[in-house]
Design an enzyme around this catalytic site. Structure first.
Site, PDB file in Angstrom:
ATOM      1  N   LYS A 104       0.854  -1.196   0.000  1.00  0.00           N
ATOM      2  CA  LYS A 104       0.000   0.000   0.000  1.00  0.00           C
ATOM      3  C   LYS A 104       0.888   1.244   0.000  1.00  0.00           C
ATOM      4  CE  LYS A 104      -3.283   3.029   0.797  1.00  0.00           C
ATOM      5  NZ  LYS A 104      -2.386   4.198   0.654  1.00  0.00           N
ATOM      6  N   GLU A 144       9.045   2.755  11.293  1.00  0.00           N
ATOM      7  CA  GLU A 144       9.972   3.903  11.277  1.00  0.00           C
ATOM      8  C   GLU A 144       9.154   5.160  11.083  1.00  0.00           C
ATOM      9  OE1 GLU A 144      11.935   6.939   9.886  1.00  0.00           O
ATOM     10  OE2 GLU A 144      12.638   5.647   8.260  1.00  0.00           O
ATOM     11  N   CYS A 194      12.813  12.293   6.719  1.00  0.00           N
ATOM     12  CA  CYS A 194      12.683  12.014   8.146  1.00  0.00           C
ATOM     13  C   CYS A 194      13.989  12.310   8.876  1.00  0.00           C
ATOM     14  CB  CYS A 194      12.252  10.573   8.369  1.00  0.00           C
ATOM     15  SG  CYS A 194      13.225   9.349   7.491  1.00  0.00           S
ATOM     16  N   GLU A 217       7.441  18.297  14.842  1.00  0.00           N
ATOM     17  CA  GLU A 217       7.923  17.937  13.502  1.00  0.00           C
ATOM     18  C   GLU A 217       7.154  18.731  12.451  1.00  0.00           C
ATOM     19  OE1 GLU A 217       9.177  13.919  11.060  1.00  0.00           O
ATOM     20  OE2 GLU A 217       7.431  13.843  12.378  1.00  0.00           O
TER      21      GLU A 217
END
Length: 560
Positions: free
Chosen positions: A220, A301, A335, A431
């Site tokens: 996906k 992650e 990231c 973030e």
């Protein structure tokens, strides 16, 4: 790896492969490389408008519902459409993976590895075209798109090489009269949920790790990079992957993602993405549903609020360049990207002035132009979120620099730097995932390390320093999964820099490392008494076994 459900193994010698070597980047200073990329961009643009179906087993169905893929630098430009899968099609994909599992598990590890090598070869052949697609679909500049292709190639070839070793049963301990061998068997059916920011590398890395270890997969991808995923699916099929081993399920996460995560026949989930979604998946993986045969494994992650410390004796020429690329490479949408720059007081003003000057020279424009340093962010939602944080930062700190973004169409956010940022400010703690950099001032290295560690994340971090003592101290005290000294804190390379973090950055797994494949297998030990007396050969006629020696049995029990 066990090659069959009955425990039989293929004892033939594995095919010898060349030692693993990282794929070198394309050198765009060469005329022929630049021309090849221009040709690829033109060819990709000419191919816009295609509809991409799902891939479930040997079928390529659609749902009648479509998701448009658009160019974030020019949202009116539609690249193509992908099918929005239904829950019924998600169920069909799981069933296709279940049906293909026995045959794929029985395929020798070396043959599975060979398919990964073929996938890498196809990526290499189509490298410029795939990179050009990334330029258009997710707004990567040339170098960033090519780097993603190189990493995807590396994942295929590295995991193939590792599987050739892992697939051989290993003796556990030498004991006279006993033979004990440890092997690895696949977990079963996996769900791979991939992000858009490394649309081929992370997608390929998680997927091929699961495949080469003998599992079947429902894949996906993120909605924003679904056409890249469809192209990956196409080359996997051309590389010889049997039907049902890998199934492509494009669509909205809220429609099929939750359904698949909670499905009792999904044995493991490999996820890379936001903390918010990752925590929901981690929680769901811990629940055991009706009909679930085994505990789910979650390979997760998430993100980071990554810090780079500039020591007072740092080489500022190197530090400015490293900070610039770490913060603004791919618009800060990695990231691993730098979002907190912590500068010691003794060099703060001098370093900040040089950083601002260097940032002012960056070019923000459409990524199909070769001189682009900063392109668009991925979509309207990201654009609006980042712009909100810019306004928040203006109320929390001093705006040291805000670049000029192209006017008109496109989701462009120019590099933005905030100075004298309090460590409690939202732009220093949350973030943002965009080209926004918070610069903090620390009185000494002790305070700098404290600032760096004061976060819920633990992904990447770094230090620029010429002090051996300070370097060693930061190595001991900075709490991150990947620590970089006197270099950028982005750009991990497969095998050289196994990548991944802990705390709220993930479960501590290391993509591109030697132990990553162990996340997708179970260890199994087979112990045999080899001091048995007598043996019972198979009767060629298909009848019962017959003793070969009077007074002996295959179980080693004499006189019965």
């Amino acid at each position: 790896l066990a090659d069959g459900a009955n425990g039989d193994h293929d004892h033939s010698e594995p095919t010898m492969s060349k030692p693993f070597a990282n794929e070198p980047p394309v050198d765009f200073t060469l005329d022929q490389s630049r021309q090849a990329m221009r040709d690829a961009l033109a060819a990709e643009r000419a191919a816009f408008g295609k509809d991409w179906p799902l891939v479930i087993g040997s079928e390529t169905p659609t749902s009648g519902q479509w998701i448009d893929s658009v160019n974030p630098a020019k949202p009116s430009e539609k690249i193509g459409r992908v099918t929005a899968a239904t829950k019924e099609q998600a169920e069909a994909a799981v069933q296709a993976a279940l049906a293909a599992a026995p045959g794929w598990r029985a395929t020798p590890a070396d043959k599975r590895a060979a398919i990964l090598d073929k996938m890498a070869a196809l990526m290499r052949e189509e490298r410029y075209r795939l990179a050009a697609l990334e330029v258009f679909e997710v707004g990567k500049a040339w170098v960033e798109a090519d780097g993603d292709l190189a990493e995807a190639i590396d994942f295929c070839e590295f995991y193939a090489a590792e599987m050739r070793q892992l697939g051989r049963p290993q003796a556990t301990f030498a004991v006279p009269g006993e033979n004990s061998m440890q092997e690895y068997i696949p977990r079963g059916v996996g769900l791979v949920i991939a992000p858009w920011n490394f649309p081929l590398a992370i997608l390929a890395g998680m997927t091929v790790a699961a495949l080469v270890t003998g599992n079947t997969v429902v894949m996906k991808p993120a909605e924003q990079s679904s056409i890249v995923a469809a192209r990956f699916m196409d080359l996997a099929r051309r590389a010889g992957l049997p039907p049902g081993v890998l199934n492509l399920l494009t669509g909205h996460g809220e429609d099929v993602g939750e359904f698949l995560v909670n499905h009792p026949k999904i044995d493991f989930i490999a996820f890379t993405g936001s903390k918010e979604v990752g925590l929901k998946i981690w929680e769901a993986g811990g629940r055991t549903g009706k009909g679930q045969a085994q505990l789910k494994k979650v390979v997760c992650e998430m993100g980071g609020k990554n810090a780079l410390i500039i020591d007072e004796d740092a080489d500022l020429d190197e530090a400015v360049v490293g900070a610039l690329y770490s913060a603004f490479g791919y618009q800060g949408q990695k990231c691993s990207a730098l979002s907190r720059l912590i500068v010691l007081e003794a060099c703060y003003d001098k370093f900040l002035a040089r950083l601002v000057e260097a940032t002012s020279n960056l070019t923000t424009q459409a990524p199909e132009e070769p001189a682009t340093n900063v392109g668009p962010v991925v979509d309207k939602e990201a654009y609006e979120r980042i712009k909100r944080y810019v306004e928040i930062g203006k109320g929390e700190a001093r705006l040291a620099f805000e670049g000029k973004a192209p006017e008109g169409e496109g989701y462009f956010v120019a590099p933005t730097i905030f100075a004298e940022v309090p460590p409690t400010a939202r732009v220093a703690r949350e973030e943002i995932f965009g080209p926004v950099l918070a610069v903090l001032k620390a009185k000494d290295l002790t305070e700098a390390i404290a600032f760096a560690n004061d976060t819920e994340f633990a992904l990447t971090g770094g230090l620029y320093s010429r002090s051996p003592a300070n370097i060693e101290r930061v190595k001991r005290e900075l709490t991150v999964g990947n620590l970089y000294i006197n270099r950028t804190i982005t750009g991990a390379i497969v095998a050289r820099h196994p990548f991944g973090g802990f705390k709220m950055s993930g479960g501590g797994t290391k993509a591109g490392g030697r132990d990553y494949l162990l996340n997708f297998v179970f260890p199994r030990v087979v112990t045999e008494n080899v001091l048995r007396r007598g043996f019972a050969p198979v009767d060629d006629s298909g009848g019962d076994h017959k003793l070969a020696q009077a007074g002996g049995t295959s179980g080693g029990m004499p006189g019965l």
